[in-house]
Design a protein around this motif. Structure first.
Motif, PDB file in Angstrom:
ATOM      1  N   SER A  99      -9.534 -17.500 -21.348  1.00  0.00           N
ATOM      2  CA  SER A  99      -7.707 -17.865 -20.091  1.00  0.00           C
ATOM      3  C   SER A  99      -6.698 -17.224 -20.788  1.00  0.00           C
ATOM      4  O   SER A  99      -6.773 -17.241 -22.031  1.00  0.00           O
ATOM      5  N   GLY A 100      -5.713 -16.353 -20.231  1.00  0.00           N
ATOM      6  CA  GLY A 100      -4.470 -16.432 -20.768  1.00  0.00           C
ATOM      7  C   GLY A 100      -3.834 -17.246 -20.909  1.00  0.00           C
ATOM      8  O   GLY A 100      -2.994 -17.393 -22.264  1.00  0.00           O
ATOM      9  N   SER A 101      -3.788 -18.524 -20.627  1.00  0.00           N
ATOM     10  CA  SER A 101      -3.193 -19.617 -20.944  1.00  0.00           C
ATOM     11  C   SER A 101      -3.369 -19.890 -22.325  1.00  0.00           C
ATOM     12  O   SER A 101      -4.761 -20.319 -22.655  1.00  0.00           O
ATOM     13  N   ASP A 102      -2.545 -20.711 -23.364  1.00  0.00           N
ATOM     14  CA  ASP A 102      -2.572 -21.413 -24.804  1.00  0.00           C
ATOM     15  C   ASP A 102      -3.255 -22.654 -24.575  1.00  0.00           C
ATOM     16  O   ASP A 102      -4.032 -23.111 -25.156  1.00  0.00           O
ATOM     17  N   TYR A 139      -8.564  -5.532 -21.970  1.00  0.00           N
ATOM     18  CA  TYR A 139      -8.693  -5.053 -20.604  1.00  0.00           C
ATOM     19  C   TYR A 139      -8.190  -3.865 -20.691  1.00  0.00           C
ATOM     20  O   TYR A 139      -9.218  -2.625 -18.869  1.00  0.00           O
ATOM     21  N   ASN A 140      -7.700  -2.868 -20.811  1.00  0.00           N
ATOM     22  CA  ASN A 140      -7.517  -1.832 -20.046  1.00  0.00           C
ATOM     23  C   ASN A 140      -9.161  -1.015 -21.185  1.00  0.00           C
ATOM     24  O   ASN A 140      -8.587   0.435 -20.634  1.00  0.00           O
ATOM     25  N   ALA A 141     -10.256  -1.392 -22.398  1.00  0.00           N
ATOM     26  CA  ALA A 141     -10.615  -0.597 -23.172  1.00  0.00           C
ATOM     27  C   ALA A 141     -11.965  -1.034 -21.527  1.00  0.00           C
ATOM     28  O   ALA A 141     -13.247  -0.260 -22.126  1.00  0.00           O
ATOM     29  N   SER A 155     -20.894  -4.975  -9.151  1.00  0.00           N
ATOM     30  CA  SER A 155     -21.867  -6.104  -9.844  1.00  0.00           C
ATOM     31  C   SER A 155     -21.971  -6.834 -10.537  1.00  0.00           C
ATOM     32  O   SER A 155     -22.790  -7.459 -11.363  1.00  0.00           O
ATOM     33  N   SER A 156     -21.389  -4.857 -11.737  1.00  0.00           N
ATOM     34  CA  SER A 156     -21.402  -5.429 -12.956  1.00  0.00           C
ATOM     35  C   SER A 156     -20.271  -6.674 -13.833  1.00  0.00           C
ATOM     36  O   SER A 156     -20.810  -6.524 -15.346  1.00  0.00           O
ATOM     37  N   TYR A 157     -19.543  -6.129 -13.231  1.00  0.00           N
ATOM     38  CA  TYR A 157     -17.860  -7.144 -13.487  1.00  0.00           C
ATOM     39  C   TYR A 157     -17.902  -8.036 -12.161  1.00  0.00           C
ATOM     40  O   TYR A 157     -16.595  -7.953 -11.635  1.00  0.00           O
ATOM     41  N   PRO A 158     -18.164  -9.311 -12.033  1.00  0.00           N
ATOM     42  CA  PRO A 158     -18.464 -10.740 -11.416  1.00  0.00           C
ATOM     43  C   PRO A 158     -17.324 -10.911 -11.260  1.00  0.00           C
ATOM     44  O   PRO A 158     -16.025 -11.135 -10.552  1.00  0.00           O
ATOM     45  N   GLU A 159     -16.396 -10.920 -12.249  1.00  0.00           N
ATOM     46  CA  GLU A 159     -14.992 -11.592 -12.569  1.00  0.00           C
ATOM     47  C   GLU A 159     -13.830 -10.569 -12.036  1.00  0.00           C
ATOM     48  O   GLU A 159     -12.517 -11.101 -11.693  1.00  0.00           O
ATOM     49  N   LEU A 160     -14.511  -9.712 -11.595  1.00  0.00           N
ATOM     50  CA  LEU A 160     -13.273  -8.743 -10.609  1.00  0.00           C
ATOM     51  C   LEU A 160     -13.717  -9.009  -8.953  1.00  0.00           C
ATOM     52  O   LEU A 160     -12.532  -8.761  -8.200  1.00  0.00           O
ATOM     53  N   LYS A 186      -5.289  -6.754 -16.558  1.00  0.00           N
ATOM     54  CA  LYS A 186      -4.857  -7.752 -17.258  1.00  0.00           C
ATOM     55  C   LYS A 186      -4.383  -8.958 -16.245  1.00  0.00           C
ATOM     56  O   LYS A 186      -4.731 -10.336 -16.454  1.00  0.00           O
ATOM     57  N   GLU A 187      -2.912  -9.052 -15.995  1.00  0.00           N
ATOM     58  CA  GLU A 187      -2.691  -9.947 -14.362  1.00  0.00           C
ATOM     59  C   GLU A 187      -3.809  -9.978 -13.762  1.00  0.00           C
ATOM     60  O   GLU A 187      -3.128 -11.598 -13.774  1.00  0.00           O
ATOM     61  N   ALA A 188      -4.256  -9.406 -13.484  1.00  0.00           N
ATOM     62  CA  ALA A 188      -4.770 -10.390 -11.975  1.00  0.00           C
ATOM     63  C   ALA A 188      -6.219 -10.706 -12.476  1.00  0.00           C
ATOM     64  O   ALA A 188      -6.291 -11.958 -12.047  1.00  0.00           O
ATOM     65  N   VAL A 189      -7.265 -10.282 -13.269  1.00  0.00           N
ATOM     66  CA  VAL A 189      -8.363 -10.778 -13.479  1.00  0.00           C
ATOM     67  C   VAL A 189      -7.727 -12.033 -14.542  1.00  0.00           C
ATOM     68  O   VAL A 189      -8.590 -13.210 -14.287  1.00  0.00           O
ATOM     69  N   GLU A 190      -6.385 -12.548 -15.656  1.00  0.00           N
ATOM     70  CA  GLU A 190      -5.960 -13.630 -15.886  1.00  0.00           C
ATOM     71  C   GLU A 190      -5.397 -14.514 -15.140  1.00  0.00           C
ATOM     72  O   GLU A 190      -5.902 -15.602 -15.144  1.00  0.00           O
ATOM     73  N   LYS A 191      -4.821 -13.842 -13.570  1.00  0.00           N
ATOM     74  CA  LYS A 191      -3.710 -15.041 -12.921  1.00  0.00           C
ATOM     75  C   LYS A 191      -5.605 -15.509 -11.863  1.00  0.00           C
ATOM     76  O   LYS A 191      -5.711 -17.236 -12.191  1.00  0.00           O
ATOM     77  N   ALA A 192      -7.383 -14.490 -12.353  1.00  0.00           N
ATOM     78  CA  ALA A 192      -8.223 -15.234 -11.091  1.00  0.00           C
ATOM     79  C   ALA A 192      -8.603 -16.268 -12.233  1.00  0.00           C
ATOM     80  O   ALA A 192      -9.186 -17.334 -11.988  1.00  0.00           O
TER      81      ALA A 192
END
Length: 303
Positions: A99-102, A139-141, A155-160, A186-192
Protein backbone atom coordinates in the motif's frame (compact mmCIF):
# COMPACT_ATOMS: atom_id res chain seq x y z
CA UNK A 1 -61.03 -38.54 36.75
CA UNK A 2 -57.54 -37.67 37.91
CA UNK A 3 -55.99 -39.97 35.28
CA UNK A 4 -58.00 -38.29 32.51
CA UNK A 5 -56.89 -34.90 33.74
CA UNK A 6 -53.24 -36.03 33.79
CA UNK A 7 -53.48 -37.35 30.22
CA UNK A 8 -55.08 -34.09 29.08
CA UNK A 9 -52.30 -32.09 30.74
CA UNK A 10 -49.58 -34.19 29.06
CA UNK A 11 -51.21 -33.81 25.63
CA UNK A 12 -51.52 -30.07 26.09
CA UNK A 13 -47.85 -29.81 27.07
CA UNK A 14 -46.71 -31.87 24.06
CA UNK A 15 -48.81 -29.77 21.69
CA UNK A 16 -47.29 -26.61 23.16
CA UNK A 17 -43.74 -27.95 22.74
CA UNK A 18 -44.47 -28.99 19.17
CA UNK A 19 -45.81 -25.55 18.42
CA UNK A 20 -42.64 -23.92 19.77
CA UNK A 21 -40.20 -26.32 18.08
CA UNK A 22 -37.94 -24.70 15.52
CA UNK A 23 -35.91 -26.78 13.11
CA UNK A 24 -32.16 -26.05 13.07
CA UNK A 25 -31.24 -23.37 10.57
CA UNK A 26 -29.94 -24.91 7.36
CA UNK A 27 -26.64 -23.90 5.78
CA UNK A 28 -28.57 -22.41 2.83
CA UNK A 29 -30.65 -20.25 5.20
CA UNK A 30 -27.54 -19.03 7.02
CA UNK A 31 -25.88 -18.11 3.76
CA UNK A 32 -29.00 -16.29 2.49
CA UNK A 33 -29.29 -14.37 5.76
CA UNK A 34 -25.69 -13.20 5.61
CA UNK A 35 -25.97 -12.34 1.93
CA UNK A 36 -28.99 -10.13 2.53
CA UNK A 37 -27.39 -8.47 5.56
CA UNK A 38 -23.84 -7.99 4.31
CA UNK A 39 -23.77 -8.58 0.56
CA UNK A 40 -21.88 -5.34 -0.06
CA UNK A 41 -19.12 -5.99 2.48
CA UNK A 42 -15.88 -6.86 0.69
CA UNK A 43 -17.31 -7.87 -2.67
CA UNK A 44 -14.69 -10.00 -4.42
CA UNK A 45 -13.12 -8.31 -7.50
CA UNK A 46 -13.96 -9.63 -10.93
CA UNK A 47 -10.65 -11.22 -11.95
CA UNK A 48 -9.99 -12.77 -15.35
CA UNK A 49 -8.34 -16.17 -15.72
CA UNK A 50 -5.64 -16.69 -18.30
CA UNK A 51 -6.57 -19.17 -21.03
CA UNK A 52 -2.91 -20.12 -21.51
CA UNK A 53 -1.92 -20.64 -17.87
CA UNK A 54 -0.86 -23.98 -16.44
CA UNK A 55 -3.21 -26.04 -14.28
CA UNK A 56 -0.98 -28.99 -13.46
CA UNK A 57 -1.61 -30.80 -10.21
CA UNK A 58 1.03 -29.77 -7.71
CA UNK A 59 1.51 -30.38 -4.03
CA UNK A 60 2.78 -27.35 -2.17
CA UNK A 61 4.72 -27.14 1.06
CA UNK A 62 4.91 -24.38 3.60
CA UNK A 63 8.08 -22.33 4.16
CA UNK A 64 10.94 -24.62 5.15
CA UNK A 65 11.79 -22.38 8.10
CA UNK A 66 8.46 -23.04 9.80
CA UNK A 67 9.00 -25.46 12.70
CA UNK A 68 7.45 -28.92 12.62
CA UNK A 69 5.43 -28.11 15.74
CA UNK A 70 3.96 -24.98 14.18
CA UNK A 71 3.11 -26.87 10.98
CA UNK A 72 1.35 -29.56 12.99
CA UNK A 73 -0.60 -26.97 15.00
CA UNK A 74 -1.72 -25.14 11.86
CA UNK A 75 -2.92 -28.34 10.25
CA UNK A 76 -4.75 -29.84 13.20
CA UNK A 77 -5.96 -27.28 15.71
CA UNK A 78 -8.00 -24.82 13.64
CA UNK A 79 -11.55 -25.29 12.40
CA UNK A 80 -12.32 -24.15 8.87
CA UNK A 81 -13.81 -20.93 10.22
CA UNK A 82 -10.79 -20.12 12.39
CA UNK A 83 -8.41 -20.93 9.54
CA UNK A 84 -10.43 -18.70 7.18
CA UNK A 85 -10.21 -15.80 9.63
CA UNK A 86 -6.47 -16.20 10.24
CA UNK A 87 -5.81 -16.51 6.52
CA UNK A 88 -7.75 -13.34 5.70
CA UNK A 89 -6.16 -11.54 8.65
CA UNK A 90 -2.59 -12.33 7.55
CA UNK A 91 -3.38 -11.65 3.88
CA UNK A 92 -4.62 -8.21 4.91
CA UNK A 93 -1.28 -7.45 6.53
CA UNK A 94 0.71 -8.96 3.66
CA UNK A 95 -1.16 -6.83 1.13
CA UNK A 96 -0.69 -3.73 3.28
CA UNK A 97 3.06 -3.77 2.62
CA UNK A 98 2.26 -2.90 -1.01
CA UNK A 99 0.00 0.00 0.00
CA UNK A 100 1.08 3.56 -0.61
CA UNK A 101 -0.14 4.55 2.85
CA UNK A 102 2.35 4.98 5.67
CA UNK A 103 -0.04 3.48 8.20
CA UNK A 104 -2.61 0.71 7.88
CA UNK A 105 -5.52 0.24 10.26
CA UNK A 106 -5.51 -2.81 12.48
CA UNK A 107 -8.11 -4.73 14.47
CA UNK A 108 -8.37 -3.38 17.98
CA UNK A 109 -11.19 -5.58 19.29
CA UNK A 110 -12.12 -9.05 18.05
CA UNK A 111 -14.41 -10.88 20.50
CA UNK A 112 -15.18 -13.83 18.20
CA UNK A 113 -11.53 -14.70 17.54
CA UNK A 114 -9.67 -13.06 20.41
CA UNK A 115 -7.97 -16.19 21.75
CA UNK A 116 -6.70 -17.45 18.39
CA UNK A 117 -5.35 -14.00 17.51
CA UNK A 118 -3.36 -13.97 20.73
CA UNK A 119 -2.18 -17.52 20.05
CA UNK A 120 -1.26 -16.58 16.45
CA UNK A 121 0.86 -13.66 17.62
CA UNK A 122 2.60 -15.69 20.32
CA UNK A 123 3.47 -18.57 18.01
CA UNK A 124 4.88 -16.50 15.19
CA UNK A 125 6.82 -14.22 17.52
CA UNK A 126 8.26 -17.36 19.13
CA UNK A 127 9.38 -18.42 15.65
CA UNK A 128 11.17 -15.10 15.29
CA UNK A 129 9.00 -13.63 12.52
CA UNK A 130 8.54 -9.88 12.40
CA UNK A 131 5.89 -7.72 10.80
CA UNK A 132 6.30 -7.09 7.07
CA UNK A 133 7.97 -3.88 6.01
CA UNK A 134 6.69 -1.66 3.23
CA UNK A 135 7.70 -2.65 -0.29
CA UNK A 136 7.97 0.04 -2.95
CA UNK A 137 7.14 -0.77 -6.56
CA UNK A 138 8.37 1.14 -9.59
CA UNK A 139 5.00 1.30 -11.33
CA UNK A 140 6.37 2.85 -14.52
CA UNK A 141 8.71 -0.11 -14.93
CA UNK A 142 5.94 -2.66 -14.38
CA UNK A 143 2.86 -1.19 -16.04
CA UNK A 144 4.14 -0.10 -19.41
CA UNK A 145 1.72 1.38 -21.98
CA UNK A 146 1.42 -1.92 -23.87
CA UNK A 147 0.26 -3.64 -20.68
CA UNK A 148 -2.34 -1.04 -19.82
CA UNK A 149 -3.76 -0.97 -23.35
CA UNK A 150 -3.93 -4.74 -23.96
CA UNK A 151 -6.98 -6.40 -22.39
CA UNK A 152 -5.48 -9.85 -22.98
CA UNK A 153 -2.72 -9.07 -20.48
CA UNK A 154 -5.05 -8.20 -17.61
CA UNK A 155 -5.21 -11.78 -16.32
CA UNK A 156 -1.47 -11.56 -15.58
CA UNK A 157 -1.96 -8.35 -13.56
CA UNK A 158 -4.99 -8.92 -11.26
CA UNK A 159 -4.37 -5.60 -9.46
CA UNK A 160 -5.38 -3.83 -12.69
CA UNK A 161 -8.85 -5.33 -12.19
CA UNK A 162 -9.25 -3.99 -8.66
CA UNK A 163 -12.21 -1.60 -8.26
CA UNK A 164 -11.43 2.06 -7.62
CA UNK A 165 -14.69 2.63 -5.72
CA UNK A 166 -15.81 0.85 -2.57
CA UNK A 167 -19.43 0.22 -3.56
CA UNK A 168 -19.02 -1.19 -7.06
CA UNK A 169 -16.75 -3.55 -9.02
CA UNK A 170 -16.45 -0.97 -11.80
CA UNK A 171 -14.64 1.09 -12.83
CA UNK A 172 -11.51 -0.86 -12.10
CA UNK A 173 -7.90 0.35 -12.37
CA UNK A 174 -7.57 -0.49 -16.07
CA UNK A 175 -10.86 1.19 -16.94
CA UNK A 176 -10.00 4.29 -14.92
CA UNK A 177 -6.61 4.71 -16.61
CA UNK A 178 -8.15 4.15 -20.06
CA UNK A 179 -10.87 6.75 -19.50
CA UNK A 180 -8.74 9.37 -17.75
CA UNK A 181 -5.34 10.05 -19.29
CA UNK A 182 -4.35 12.37 -16.42
CA UNK A 183 -4.28 9.48 -13.93
CA UNK A 184 -1.15 7.34 -13.88
CA UNK A 185 -0.74 3.68 -12.93
CA UNK A 186 0.81 4.48 -9.53
CA UNK A 187 -2.06 6.72 -8.44
CA UNK A 188 -4.75 4.34 -9.70
CA UNK A 189 -3.23 1.13 -8.30
CA UNK A 190 -2.49 2.62 -4.88
CA UNK A 191 -6.01 4.03 -4.70
CA UNK A 192 -7.48 0.60 -5.55
CA UNK A 193 -5.24 -1.21 -3.06
CA UNK A 194 -6.25 1.15 -0.27
CA UNK A 195 -9.92 0.59 -1.08
CA UNK A 196 -9.37 -3.18 -1.18
CA UNK A 197 -7.67 -3.08 2.22
CA UNK A 198 -10.55 -1.03 3.63
CA UNK A 199 -13.07 -3.59 2.33
CA UNK A 200 -11.01 -6.47 3.72
CA UNK A 201 -10.86 -4.77 7.11
CA UNK A 202 -14.65 -4.37 6.98
CA UNK A 203 -15.01 -8.12 6.51
CA UNK A 204 -12.55 -8.84 9.31
CA UNK A 205 -14.58 -6.54 11.57
CA UNK A 206 -17.74 -8.40 10.58
CA UNK A 207 -16.07 -11.72 11.38
CA UNK A 208 -14.92 -10.37 14.73
CA UNK A 209 -18.40 -9.09 15.55
CA UNK A 210 -20.60 -11.96 14.36
CA UNK A 211 -18.20 -14.85 13.85
CA UNK A 212 -19.00 -15.20 10.14
CA UNK A 213 -19.36 -13.27 6.89
CA UNK A 214 -20.99 -13.66 3.50
CA UNK A 215 -17.61 -14.47 1.95
CA UNK A 216 -16.97 -17.12 4.60
CA UNK A 217 -20.22 -18.90 3.73
CA UNK A 218 -19.21 -18.86 0.07
CA UNK A 219 -15.97 -20.55 1.13
CA UNK A 220 -17.84 -23.08 3.29
CA UNK A 221 -20.15 -23.87 0.39
CA UNK A 222 -17.07 -24.46 -1.77
CA UNK A 223 -15.72 -26.96 0.77
CA UNK A 224 -19.00 -28.89 0.66
CA UNK A 225 -19.04 -28.88 -3.14
CA UNK A 226 -15.44 -30.12 -3.42
CA UNK A 227 -16.03 -32.93 -0.91
CA UNK A 228 -19.05 -34.14 -2.86
CA UNK A 229 -17.93 -33.66 -6.45
CA UNK A 230 -14.19 -33.03 -6.49
CA UNK A 231 -12.48 -30.11 -8.17
CA UNK A 232 -10.26 -30.81 -11.12
CA UNK A 233 -7.54 -28.36 -12.22
CA UNK A 234 -8.96 -26.33 -15.10
CA UNK A 235 -9.84 -22.80 -16.14
CA UNK A 236 -13.48 -22.89 -15.03
CA UNK A 237 -12.63 -24.14 -11.54
CA UNK A 238 -9.91 -21.50 -11.23
CA UNK A 239 -12.58 -18.89 -11.96
CA UNK A 240 -14.61 -20.32 -9.07
CA UNK A 241 -11.63 -20.12 -6.70
CA UNK A 242 -11.01 -16.49 -7.66
CA UNK A 243 -14.58 -15.69 -6.61
CA UNK A 244 -13.49 -16.28 -3.02
CA UNK A 245 -11.65 -13.62 -1.03
CA UNK A 246 -8.81 -15.96 -0.01
CA UNK A 247 -7.79 -16.92 -3.53
CA UNK A 248 -8.30 -13.48 -5.06
CA UNK A 249 -5.98 -12.12 -2.36
CA UNK A 250 -3.48 -14.86 -3.15
CA UNK A 251 -3.48 -13.73 -6.79
CA UNK A 252 -2.82 -10.13 -5.72
CA UNK A 253 0.02 -11.04 -3.37
CA UNK A 254 1.75 -13.20 -5.99
CA UNK A 255 1.39 -10.45 -8.59
CA UNK A 256 2.73 -7.70 -6.31
CA UNK A 257 5.68 -9.85 -5.28
CA UNK A 258 6.52 -10.38 -8.93
CA UNK A 259 6.18 -6.65 -9.68
CA UNK A 260 8.40 -5.75 -6.73
CA UNK A 261 11.12 -8.20 -7.77
CA UNK A 262 10.95 -7.03 -11.40
CA UNK A 263 11.03 -3.32 -10.63
CA UNK A 264 13.80 -3.54 -8.03
CA UNK A 265 15.83 -6.49 -9.29
CA UNK A 266 15.26 -8.46 -6.09
CA UNK A 267 14.18 -12.05 -5.57
CA UNK A 268 10.83 -12.99 -4.08
CA UNK A 269 12.51 -14.17 -0.88
CA UNK A 270 14.41 -10.92 -0.43
CA UNK A 271 11.28 -8.76 -0.46
CA UNK A 272 9.96 -10.50 2.62
CA UNK A 273 7.49 -13.16 1.49
CA UNK A 274 5.86 -13.91 4.82
CA UNK A 275 5.83 -17.34 6.45
CA UNK A 276 2.36 -16.34 7.57
CA UNK A 277 1.20 -17.17 4.05
CA UNK A 278 1.42 -20.71 5.37
CA UNK A 279 -2.19 -20.22 6.51
CA UNK A 280 -3.16 -19.83 2.85
CA UNK A 281 -1.19 -22.92 1.91
CA UNK A 282 -2.77 -24.91 4.74
CA UNK A 283 -6.21 -23.91 3.48
CA UNK A 284 -5.24 -24.79 -0.10
CA UNK A 285 -4.14 -28.25 1.04
CA UNK A 286 -7.35 -28.79 3.00
CA UNK A 287 -9.38 -28.01 -0.10
CA UNK A 288 -7.21 -30.25 -2.25
CA UNK A 289 -6.54 -27.48 -4.78
CA UNK A 290 -2.74 -27.40 -4.62
CA UNK A 291 -2.81 -27.01 -8.39
CA UNK A 292 -3.93 -23.39 -7.92
CA UNK A 293 -0.34 -22.52 -6.96
CA UNK A 294 0.79 -23.71 -10.38
CA UNK A 295 -1.69 -21.30 -11.91
CA UNK A 296 -0.44 -18.37 -9.84
CA UNK A 297 3.16 -19.18 -10.79
CA UNK A 298 2.32 -19.31 -14.49
CA UNK A 299 0.14 -16.20 -14.18
CA UNK A 300 3.23 -14.08 -13.61
CA UNK A 301 5.95 -16.15 -15.30
CA UNK A 302 5.70 -14.51 -18.75
CA UNK A 303 5.51 -10.90 -17.62
Amino acid sequence: MNSKLAILTICTTLASCAGNYQRPESFESKMARFKSKSADINRVPDFQVSSTASFKAKRTRGPASVSKKLKKDLYTEHTNKKLYFLTLFTQYHNLSKFSGSDTVQSLNVCPSFHSILVDHKDKFEAEGYQANQKVKINYNAVYKPEVLSDASKLSSYPELMLPVTKDSLHPNVSELISSNKTIGAKEAVEKAVNIHLEKTLDELAELCDSGASSNYYIYENLITHIKKQGFRPNQNNMKVLLKTSIFSNRALIKSFEKSASKSRGRTIASIGSSPKEFYTETMTNRLGVEWSETYFDSMTSNR
